[in-house]
Design a protein around this motif. Sequence first.
Motif, mmCIF file in Angstrom:
data_model
loop_
_atom_site.group_PDB
_atom_site.id
_atom_site.type_symbol
_atom_site.label_atom_id
_atom_site.label_comp_id
_atom_site.label_asym_id
_atom_site.label_seq_id
_atom_site.Cartn_x
_atom_site.Cartn_y
_atom_site.Cartn_z
ATOM 1 N N ALA A 195 58.003 -40.042 -91.718
ATOM 2 C CA ALA A 195 58.733 -38.881 -92.216
ATOM 3 C C ALA A 195 58.150 -37.939 -93.119
ATOM 4 C CB ALA A 195 60.141 -39.383 -92.800
ATOM 5 N N ALA A 196 57.300 -38.654 -93.866
ATOM 6 C CA ALA A 196 56.849 -37.601 -94.915
ATOM 7 C C ALA A 196 55.685 -36.606 -94.345
ATOM 8 C CB ALA A 196 56.016 -38.330 -96.027
ATOM 9 N N ALA A 197 55.484 -35.657 -94.846
ATOM 10 C CA ALA A 197 54.402 -34.668 -94.225
ATOM 11 C C ALA A 197 53.155 -34.960 -94.598
ATOM 12 C CB ALA A 197 54.590 -33.152 -95.115
ATOM 13 N N LYS A 198 52.758 -35.869 -95.447
ATOM 14 C CA LYS A 198 51.297 -36.601 -95.569
ATOM 15 C C LYS A 198 51.559 -37.899 -96.091
ATOM 16 C CE LYS A 198 50.438 -34.857 -100.260
ATOM 17 N NZ LYS A 198 49.380 -34.922 -101.361
ATOM 18 N N LEU A 199 50.620 -39.083 -95.676
ATOM 19 C CA LEU A 199 50.614 -40.439 -96.067
ATOM 20 C C LEU A 199 50.273 -40.523 -97.565
ATOM 21 C CD1 LEU A 199 49.011 -41.839 -92.860
ATOM 22 C CD2 LEU A 199 51.559 -41.939 -93.325
ATOM 23 N N SER A 200 51.110 -40.419 -98.301
ATOM 24 C CA SER A 200 51.006 -40.741 -99.655
ATOM 25 C C SER A 200 52.104 -41.741 -100.246
ATOM 26 C CB SER A 200 50.879 -39.586 -100.516
ATOM 27 O OG SER A 200 52.395 -38.948 -100.298
ATOM 28 N N GLN A 201 51.894 -42.439 -101.289
ATOM 29 C CA GLN A 201 52.837 -43.461 -101.633
ATOM 30 C C GLN A 201 53.037 -43.234 -103.030
ATOM 31 O OE1 GLN A 201 54.423 -45.887 -100.705
ATOM 32 N NE2 GLN A 201 53.250 -46.790 -98.859
ATOM 33 N N VAL A 202 54.600 -43.049 -103.372
ATOM 34 C CA VAL A 202 55.116 -43.199 -104.699
ATOM 35 C C VAL A 202 54.878 -44.587 -105.074
ATOM 36 C CG1 VAL A 202 56.404 -41.106 -104.814
ATOM 37 C CG2 VAL A 202 57.472 -42.888 -103.810
ATOM 38 N N GLY A 203 54.986 -44.690 -106.563
ATOM 39 C CA GLY A 203 55.126 -45.921 -107.011
ATOM 40 C C GLY A 203 53.862 -46.188 -107.950
ATOM 41 N N ALA A 204 53.527 -47.434 -108.535
ATOM 42 C CA ALA A 204 52.646 -47.768 -109.390
ATOM 43 C C ALA A 204 51.820 -48.965 -109.072
ATOM 44 C CB ALA A 204 53.297 -47.579 -110.567
ATOM 45 N N GLY A 205 52.201 -50.039 -109.631
ATOM 46 C CA GLY A 205 51.260 -51.259 -109.607
ATOM 47 C C GLY A 205 51.895 -52.088 -108.196
ATOM 48 N N ASN A 244 45.215 -57.520 -120.456
ATOM 49 C CA ASN A 244 44.295 -58.518 -119.769
ATOM 50 C C ASN A 244 45.056 -59.429 -118.669
ATOM 51 O OD1 ASN A 244 45.250 -60.349 -121.470
ATOM 52 N ND2 ASN A 244 43.318 -60.190 -122.565
ATOM 53 N N LYS A 245 46.396 -59.483 -118.871
ATOM 54 C CA LYS A 245 46.854 -60.480 -118.012
ATOM 55 C C LYS A 245 48.709 -60.041 -117.756
ATOM 56 C CE LYS A 245 47.971 -63.976 -121.354
ATOM 57 N NZ LYS A 245 47.757 -65.305 -121.618
ATOM 58 N N LEU A 246 48.998 -60.596 -116.458
ATOM 59 C CA LEU A 246 50.409 -60.160 -116.078
ATOM 60 C C LEU A 246 51.374 -60.811 -117.118
ATOM 61 C CD1 LEU A 246 52.403 -58.928 -114.224
ATOM 62 C CD2 LEU A 246 51.784 -61.030 -112.361
ATOM 63 N N THR A 247 52.031 -60.002 -117.806
ATOM 64 C CA THR A 247 52.996 -60.378 -118.686
ATOM 65 C C THR A 247 54.292 -60.004 -118.595
ATOM 66 O OG1 THR A 247 50.993 -60.416 -120.474
ATOM 67 C CG2 THR A 247 53.507 -60.765 -121.260
ATOM 68 N N LEU A 248 55.192 -60.761 -118.616
ATOM 69 C CA LEU A 248 56.670 -60.778 -118.364
ATOM 70 C C LEU A 248 57.370 -61.098 -119.587
ATOM 71 C CD1 LEU A 248 58.099 -61.383 -114.858
ATOM 72 C CD2 LEU A 248 59.446 -61.852 -117.136
ATOM 73 N N HIS A 265 64.314 -57.066 -118.919
ATOM 74 C CA HIS A 265 62.915 -57.461 -119.190
ATOM 75 C C HIS A 265 61.885 -56.610 -118.564
ATOM 76 C CE1 HIS A 265 63.838 -59.021 -114.899
ATOM 77 N NE2 HIS A 265 62.286 -58.716 -114.835
ATOM 78 N N LEU A 266 60.563 -56.882 -119.161
ATOM 79 C CA LEU A 266 59.566 -55.958 -118.970
ATOM 80 C C LEU A 266 58.416 -56.676 -118.506
ATOM 81 C CD1 LEU A 266 58.936 -52.984 -120.566
ATOM 82 C CD2 LEU A 266 58.253 -54.485 -122.463
ATOM 83 N N VAL A 267 57.892 -56.017 -117.290
ATOM 84 C CA VAL A 267 56.545 -56.732 -116.704
ATOM 85 C C VAL A 267 55.594 -55.676 -117.046
ATOM 86 C CG1 VAL A 267 55.927 -57.351 -114.578
ATOM 87 C CG2 VAL A 267 58.197 -57.387 -114.852
ATOM 88 N N VAL A 268 54.372 -56.238 -117.462
ATOM 89 C CA VAL A 268 53.246 -55.418 -117.772
ATOM 90 C C VAL A 268 52.086 -55.931 -117.165
ATOM 91 C CG1 VAL A 268 52.021 -54.630 -120.004
ATOM 92 C CG2 VAL A 268 54.722 -54.987 -120.055
ATOM 93 N N TYR A 269 51.079 -55.229 -116.487
ATOM 94 C CA TYR A 269 49.851 -55.672 -116.148
ATOM 95 C C TYR A 269 48.759 -54.547 -116.010
ATOM 96 C CZ TYR A 269 51.959 -54.944 -111.495
ATOM 97 O OH TYR A 269 52.428 -54.337 -110.334
ATOM 98 N N PRO A 270 47.486 -54.644 -116.108
ATOM 99 C CA PRO A 270 46.566 -53.910 -115.902
ATOM 100 C C PRO A 270 46.403 -53.524 -114.368
ATOM 101 C CG PRO A 270 45.511 -55.919 -116.598
ATOM 102 C CD PRO A 270 46.839 -56.302 -116.586
#
Length: 467
Positions: A43-53, A228-232, A259-264
Amino acid sequence: MDLVKKKKLRIAIVGGGIGGLALAVTLKKLGVEDKITLDVYEAAAKLSQVGAGVTMWPRAWEIMKNLGMEEQLIAKLPPGQEKPAMSEQRFYLSMRKSNQREGVPIVDVVGPGGAASYHRADIQSILLDQASPTLQYHLSHRLTKYRESKDGLILEFSNGSTAVCDLLVGADGINSAVRKTLLAEGKHWTEEEIDLHARPIWTGIHCYRCLVDADLVRRESPESRCLNKLTLVSIPPNLTIGVTKSDWDGSFAVKIGYHLVVYPISQGQQINVAALVLNPEKKGTYLDGPVVQQSKREDIIRHYQGWEEDVEVLLKHIPDPSRWSIQYIKPLDSYISQSGRALLLGDAAHATTPDFASGAGLAIESAYFLGHIISKVLEKNLAPYASATTITKVYDEIRRPFCNAAAAASRTLGTMSNFTVPGSEQYIDGVEMPADKLSELGALIQGGWDWVSTSAMPDLERALGMI
Ligand SMILES: Cc1cc2nc3c(=O)[nH]c(=O)nc-3n(C[C@H](O)[C@H](O)[C@H](O)COP(=O)(O)OP(=O)(O)OC[C@H]3O[C@@H](n4cnc5c(N)ncnc54)[C@H](O)[C@@H]3O)c2cc1C
């Protein structure tokens, strides 16, 4: 020449996200390109992704490795993170109770393999690099519906164009147009009724997502766990709205939680932050408005005042986040159309909450299975219609039970992360949860993660044995 061409299985993938691309890569690696035509409609005009980790667990890693992408994945790992090794027990994530100046560890989830965290764009570009350069991408092609014809499935797009295929793969995400058409098959539903059955349900959760410059945190707090690590980190509910039965599976008690999820990610240069806030009165409703909206940093900060120092420092440096409304779809009884020529893959089939961080992994897994099933069925030289129906039947039988179970388990884990698991009802309005109760919860959470380190290969063998 023309006769040979007609015998090729015409495969259309609708949706060029992680699932759709993973299928294109699998088919290329299996060398079936001379037996198929493959078109991707996006559907999109270019192959790109929204989002983050995006975090990847051993199950999905094994598949990416089998597809020859391990080297590229290793190159994009944050410093200090090693490639998953199934023979070793590794750290998955650390869960803490952090709504106080001195945080309390709940559980460090460990398991075979370990976690690998990425920026979503990195995963997508690795997949794009591996997909065939001759693959036909049709951008700006939003499917509206498909219909049956003697010659195959006719695909209709909002730009007025049409296409035809023998096998349709609906990898078009949580709001899938393929799912909408498939669910309405054989029913005399109005547009509103179709919408009611296919529309995702809102969990009531807003997830604020942003990326923080890791150097800013490092300068102020070099030992921060966020680096340095995945912390929840979670808090018990501070407000009760009563225990209600869930509307569709009757298994959840519902109360408020954060809750909060955090990782590098990005080789350690950025910290991925996902801050989840439940609006209990909205749970189970339909979303009115866009799924993703721009938000203000204050919208996160106000919910996490007085939390432990790592959280305080992190929140000082957050930019304005985007706000995602977390939705899921009701479990489907079938992932395939009545004629057996269309199927659903990834979020289109089983979108769920992100608590196991596994939606992309499951989409990659299903794509890998589907590619192998297609390849094996093609060896039989069946007519296109017989090939398509054999492929979809095996795919549905193998993938649906597993993916539906993983989707349900993800929602259950969400209740644990928010301390809203049944049995915790008394820990409300500032009532402290005692240490033994916290450890009990920790053990439950640890056990819930077991499946992410299992191998998908025995199921794939089972699927191929059915052909
Ligand atoms: C906050 C959050 C955190 C997450 N974290 C993780 C994580 O750490 N690990 C993980 O594995 N998963 C994670 N997920 C889940 C993951 O993002 C999804 O499960 C995954 O992207 C699904 O892939 P997909 O290819 O099925 O769908 P999508 O990625 O949604 O791709 C669908 C594609 O189809 C296109 N499309 C849509 N409609 C049409 C149409 N009608 N016609 C043509 N094209 C169309 C879209 O433009 C898109 O390109 C997270 C999700 C959220 C919300």
